[in-house]
Design an enzyme around this catalytic site. Structure first.
Site, PDB file in Angstrom:
ATOM      1  N   ILE A   1       0.820  -1.223   0.000  1.00 42.80           N
ATOM      2  CA  ILE A   1       0.000   0.000   0.000  1.00 42.80           C
ATOM      3  C   ILE A   1       0.843   1.257   0.000  1.00 42.80           C
ATOM      4  O   ILE A   1       0.322   2.362  -0.109  1.00 42.80           O
ATOM      5  CB  ILE A   1      -0.967   0.034   1.204  1.00 42.80           C
ATOM      6  CG1 ILE A   1      -0.209  -0.204   2.523  1.00 42.80           C
ATOM      7  CG2 ILE A   1      -2.101  -0.931   1.028  1.00 42.80           C
ATOM      8  CD1 ILE A   1      -1.064   0.072   3.751  1.00 42.80           C
TER       9      ILE A   1
ATOM     10  N   ASP B   1      10.345  15.131  10.244  1.00 40.90           N
ATOM     11  CA  ASP B   1      10.006  14.830   8.853  1.00 40.90           C
ATOM     12  C   ASP B   1       8.527  15.128   8.604  1.00 40.90           C
ATOM     13  O   ASP B   1       7.843  14.386   7.902  1.00 40.90           O
ATOM     14  CB  ASP B   1      10.335  13.364   8.553  1.00 40.90           C
ATOM     15  CG  ASP B   1      10.454  13.099   7.050  1.00 40.90           C
ATOM     16  OD1 ASP B   1      10.552  14.079   6.278  1.00 40.90           O
ATOM     17  OD2 ASP B   1      10.439  11.922   6.645  1.00 40.90           O
TER      18      ASP B   1
HETATM   19  N1  LIG Z   1      -0.393   3.161   8.862  1.00 40.57           N
HETATM   20  C1  LIG Z   1      -0.532   3.297   7.556  1.00 40.57           C
HETATM   21  N2  LIG Z   1      -1.725   3.108   6.981  1.00 40.57           N
HETATM   22  C2  LIG Z   1      -1.874   3.232   5.640  1.00 40.57           C
HETATM   23  N3  LIG Z   1      -0.877   3.541   4.808  1.00 40.57           N
HETATM   24  C3  LIG Z   1       0.349   3.739   5.314  1.00 40.57           C
HETATM   25  C4  LIG Z   1       0.590   3.625   6.715  1.00 40.57           C
HETATM   26  N4  LIG Z   1       1.889   3.871   6.942  1.00 40.57           N
HETATM   27  C5  LIG Z   1       2.433   4.130   5.757  1.00 40.57           C
HETATM   28  N5  LIG Z   1       1.530   4.057   4.775  1.00 40.57           N
HETATM   29  C6  LIG Z   1       1.761   4.289   3.342  1.00 40.57           C
HETATM   30  O1  LIG Z   1       3.104   3.964   3.042  1.00 40.57           O
HETATM   31  C7  LIG Z   1       3.811   5.123   2.595  1.00 40.57           C
HETATM   32  C8  LIG Z   1       5.236   5.090   3.103  1.00 40.57           C
HETATM   33  O2  LIG Z   1       5.235   5.035   4.514  1.00 40.57           O
HETATM   34  P1  LIG Z   1       6.333   5.776   5.412  1.00 40.57           P
HETATM   35  O3  LIG Z   1       6.280   7.248   5.134  1.00 40.57           O
HETATM   36  O4  LIG Z   1       6.180   5.392   6.823  1.00 40.57           O
HETATM   37  O5  LIG Z   1       7.653   5.154   4.813  1.00 40.57           O
HETATM   38  P2  LIG Z   1       9.072   5.812   4.690  1.00 40.57           P
HETATM   39  O6  LIG Z   1       9.932   4.811   4.015  1.00 40.57           O
HETATM   40  O7  LIG Z   1       9.515   6.273   6.015  1.00 40.57           O
HETATM   41  O8  LIG Z   1       8.706   7.039   3.727  1.00 40.57           O
HETATM   42  P3  LIG Z   1       9.458   8.392   3.399  1.00 40.57           P
HETATM   43  O9  LIG Z   1      10.405   8.081   2.317  1.00 40.57           O
HETATM   44  O10 LIG Z   1       8.354   9.315   2.937  1.00 40.57           O
HETATM   45  O11 LIG Z   1      10.085   8.904   4.616  1.00 40.57           O
HETATM   46  C9  LIG Z   1       3.002   6.298   3.092  1.00 40.57           C
HETATM   47  O12 LIG Z   1       3.147   7.439   2.290  1.00 40.57           O
HETATM   48  C10 LIG Z   1       1.574   5.763   3.057  1.00 40.57           C
HETATM   49  O13 LIG Z   1       1.012   5.898   1.777  1.00 40.57           O
END
Ligand SMILES: Nc1ncnc2c1ncn2[C@@H]1O[C@H](COP(=O)(O)OP(=O)(O)OP(=O)(O)O)[C@@H](O)[C@H]1O
Length: 864
Positions: A154, A283
């Site tokens: 997702i 962030d």
């Molecule tokens: N709890 C959640 N419920 C639904 N979708 C989620 C959830 N957590 C994350 N996502 C989806 O996954 C994507 C990536 O999550 P997250 O930002 O935590 O990852 P990241 O690798 O830290 O990203 P970034 O590169 O933006 O820092 C989010 O933009 C969102 O679309």
């Protein structure tokens, strides 16, 4: 590459030294345990059908899926130039300088740490004896709280994938963030460099897991479980299924200030809660704000968060975050305390909410840097002066002059229509006394604080320190002061006017609170953000209390767990309040409260801040009314959502009917959704319930008819909230039906529209009364016209677009991770009650602003 500056360096951060948070290069060489490949995951992966022929393997869906993931992983992990512009990270933090020995990181080391058990999970690559790389999938995560089966991907962030997973034997859905722990050898780094980077990443992962496992706030995405295997971290978060704030903005363009205020108050509530627990997010950006089914925000991604200390000599020096949202001092590589960088980012977020674009933008990176450092913002003239004023206080380049969260929360724009500032939902706390609870100490892991004896000694030192004791005495004096003046009286004597006069000098003396510590500047308040060690002690103790009570404390209702302990024995758990978290409401009727919406925020726990009370606190104080009896208040109602949805520009709709109340054409259906006054909310709620009942009856009747009779029309009329179980089913079915192929589906097939209800409403980019086949045909036309690869899936389209140079638009070009490819879905959702279809966009991967530009272009081209 991450660049470390010497401590205290205030040199300009060279642009080329910026990098994304340490990203992993493509995974290629690590052996993976021989895991059985799950069919359902294969299907789910294979159902992501946008793969181009060049990316497809001839050997069928499995290999296609493998290639797909490998490609995605690879493209994400390459240091694409834009990535380097987008996020940057320099490693040299307070925590790294903390006590040497680290306790075991938070999270459970799974059996997967033993290769032979084959318990590692998620996606990873495996190099076979022949040297070919294969992707392996794991379908079940053996988390401590149960097994979770993956359903589909997702999201994709810079740190890894996020997959939807379902707890076995239940309908509980979680979002599982999968983060790799070890970087493969891509030949670009020496072994030592790799090991160092891995160790730093491991610290960050442990810290993220530790932080999110302790936070307990209704606007912060909660961690359900956490598992660490040899190769991966699996963080199981509550699944937030209302979409991203970004999609909401794409859907609605800029928000009305009233709507933006509601979101801003929730963001402020969550951010202030973090800050008062010595946690800085670092962030904050529009992509990290999701919207729940109930229309409330949920902040995600604490991957860059850290603890901060108010002490001058313990400033943070890690320069990280997303460039568009980054405070100027970060670009200048100046040490910072913490909260001030979140305030800046929050200011950018607020600007995006009300203007639909970022305040600082330039395609040429050095120019963008300059703009941010200069802090010159062009405010559109339609923005209210109060809103402009607030944003201008948040986007002050000098961090010392920048508004504090206290000022932000008490700004007249934030207060408009509310009885007080947003509640931060901090539990009531008492100053710490000795002896400390060894159980709490033993759980203070994940922060590299050191062994328990060390933590105990350090905490004891802090509690006994003259500074802490003086702060405690000040607090006691504060609490002895008389009750604050009632809010109405504040207004009468011109609170708003006073506010502007003293905006740069908000101190404890300015606060309207007499009994609370929350107006105290950070570092003077013994209860909140006095010191990270103390904050974590409180958080761990509160978490243990929640666990001991064996009840899910309803975040929207005060419970005894948040009551002050009766004596100085602050470690004693308070007997559990018989508050069991009610099952999340699913029906429209359930979530529409019969009350006006202007007191937006749910009445929560007993608060320490009296001036923010939306309701009189006297009954609670006097014990006449149990806090648990106070009903939650919510602005975010389906009525509100639909009303807002309905107030969108609907020029292309049929002319007004007799139902029109304000001269504008109503949306189709018997009831006007154009009610704008608050007084209409209640009426709408009743109407909606009635309509829902009627529609349910109609749907039931339709279900008794023969298959052909269950026509497109009756499908439209089926008004029912989709349950999580159905959501899972439909997601799985989606994978099964589409199977990643381009096979044509009959346009009239009811499966082509996903019966998503509240979930869909939030991300509906546009709605239409036109029949489904026409909508689908129109979307296909536009996608083809814009050169977007797509495949039909259940409920919509899976899309992949590689922006060419010619496609480059005057849009923010950089912001987050991702290579060139933009991967997204367009879902056609049913809007309940009113027989509308909505088009919902969902970004899966790729550059945020390129995606936004593309989605907006598609929306513009659609003739809905
Ligand atoms: N709890 C959640 N419920 C639904 N979708 C989620 C959830 N957590 C994350 N996502 C989806 O996954 C994507 C990536 O999550 P997250 O930002 O935590 O990852 P990241 O690798 O830290 O990203 P970034 O590169 O933006 O820092 C989010 O933009 C969102 O679309």
């Amino acid at each position: 590459m991450a660049t470390t500056l010497s401590s205290g360096a205030a040199a300009e951060l060279p642009i080329r030294s910026q990098s994304v948070r340490t990203r992993r290069p493509p995974t290629t060489s690590r052996p993976e345990p021989p895991l059985p490949r799950s069919e359902s995951t294969s299907r789910a992966e294979a159902s992501r059908p946008h793969r181009r022929s060049s990316q497809r393997s001839a050997s069928g869906a499995t290999a296609a899926a493998a290639t797909t993931t490998a490609t995605a992983t690879s493209s994400r992990h390459h240091h694409h130039p834009s990535q380097q512009q987008q996020q940057y990270h320099q490693q040299s933090d307070m925590s790294a300088a903390a006590a040497a020995a680290s306790a075991a990181p938070h999270g459970h080391a799974a059996a997967g740490d033993d290769h032979r058990n084959g318990a590692d999970a998620g996606t990873s690559t495996h190099r076979s004896a022949t040297g070919t790389t294969k992707q392996r999938y794991r379908t079940v995560i053996p988390a401590p709280s149960g097994n979770y089966a993956f359903i589909k991907t997702i999201g994709q962030g810079s740190m890894g994938k996020v997959k939807l997973a379902k707890k076995e034997g239940t309908n509980e859905l979680v979002a599982c963030k999968i983060i790799e722990r070890v970087s493969p050898d891509d030949g670009r780094q020496s072994r030592e460099e790799r090991e160092k980077a891995d160790a730093a990443r491991e610290d960050r992962n442990a810290r993220e897991a530790a932080i999110v496992s302790l936070l307990n706030h209704q606007y912060i995405c909660g961690l359900r479980d956490n598992l660490r295997t040899r190769w991966h971290w699996y963080m199981l978060f509550e699944y937030v299924n209302g979409g991203q704030m970004l999609d909401y903005i794409i859907s609605h363009g800029k928000l009305k200030e009233k709507q933006a205020r509601k979101f801003a108050r929730q963001i402020a509530s969550a951010v202030d809660y973090c800050h008062r627990n010595s946690i800085v997010h670092r962030d904050l950006k529009i992509e990290n704000i999701l919207i729940s089914k109930t229309g409330d925000i949920k902040i995600i991604d604490f991957g860059l968060s850290n603890l901060f200390s108010p002490e001058e000599d313990r400033k943070l020096k890690t320069y990280c975050g997303s460039l568009y949202f980054a405070a100027p001092e970060l670009l200048q590589a100046r040490p910072y305390t913490g909260p001030e960088v979140d305030v800046w980012s929050f200011g950018v977020v607020l600007f995006v909410l009300v203007c639909g674009k970022v305040p600082f933008d330039d395609q040429y990176m050095p120019a963008l840097h300059q703009k941010i450092k200069k802090g010159a913002v062009d405010y559109p003239n339609w923005l209210s002066s109060e809103c402009k004023h607030l944003i201008s206080r948040m986007l002050v380049t000098d961090p010392k002059q920048r508004a504090t969260m206290h000022e932000v929360m008490n700004h007249p724009w934030m207060l408009k229509g509310y009885n007080g500032p947003p509640d931060n939902y901090l539990p009531r706390r008492e100053p710490l006394t000795l002896p400390l609870d060894p159980e709490v100490i033993s759980q203070m892991t994940g922060f590299k604080f050191g062994p328990p004896e060390y933590i105990t000694a350090e905490l004891t030192k802090r509690i006994k320190s003259p500074k802490y004791q003086a702060a405690v005495r000040r607090l006691e004096k504060e609490r002895e002061r008389p009750e604050p003046i009632p809010k109405d009286a504040e207004k009468k004597r011109g609170f708003g006017f006073d506010f502007y006069k003293r905006r740069n000098s908000v101190t404890s003396k300015d606060t309207l609170t007499a009994t609370s510590s929350e107006g105290l500047p950070l570092g003077d308040d013994p209860l909140n953000a006095f010191d990270p060690l103390i904050s974590i002690y409180y958080l761990v103790r509160e978490k243990l209390e929640r666990e001991r009570n064996h009840v899910h404390i309803d975040l929207q209702q005060p419970s005894k767990a948040q009551q002050p302990p009766s004596s100085s024995q602050t470690q004693m758990p308070v007997p559990p309040s018989p508050v069991v978290r009610p099952k999340e409401k699913h029906s429209l009727a359930d979530i529409v409260p019969p009350q006006p919406v202007h007191n937006a925020e749910p009445r929560s726990r007993q608060r320490t801040r009296s001036h923010s009370e939306d309701q009189p606190r006297e009954p609670i104080k006097s014990g006449l009314l149990s806090p648990d009896m106070i009903p939650p208040k919510k602005e975010s109602t389906a009525a509100g959502i639909l009303r807002r949805l309905s107030t969108r520009d609907r020029r292309k709709e049929p002319p007004a009917t007799a139902n029109s109340t304000d001269g504008k054409p109503p949306i189709r259906g018997s009831m006007s959704m154009r009610a704008k006054s608050l007084g209409h909310a209640r009426r709408e709620s009743i109407q909606m319930r009635r309509a829902k009942r009627e529609a349910e009856a109609a749907a039931q009747q339709a279900s008794q008819t023969t298959e052909p009779q269950r026509s497109y029309q009756s499908h439209h009329q089926s008004v029912r909230e989709e349950t999580d179980a159905e959501l899972v089913d439909s997601d799985v079915r989606a994978g099964e039906t589409s199977g990643g192929s381009n096979e044509r589906l009959e346009p009239e097939d009811p499966d082509l529209v996903k019966p998503v209800f509240l979930k869909g409403i939030f991300s509906v980019s546009t709605t239409s009364t036109r029949p489904l086949p026409e909508i689908r045909a129109d979307i296909k036309r536009v996608l083809r016209m814009l050169g977007v690869d797509f495949t039909e899936i259940k409920g919509g389209f899976s899309c992949l677009h590689t922006p060419s140079i010619n496609h480059a638009e005057r849009q923010p070009t950089v912001m987050t991770e991702g290579g060139n490819d933009i991967e997204f879905e367009i879902l056609i959702v049913k809007v309940p009650i009113v027989s509308l279809h909505g088009v919902q966009f969902k970004r899966l991967a790729g550059n945020t602003w390129q995606y936004k530009a593309l989605a907006e272009k598609i929306v513009r081209e659609l003739r809905l």
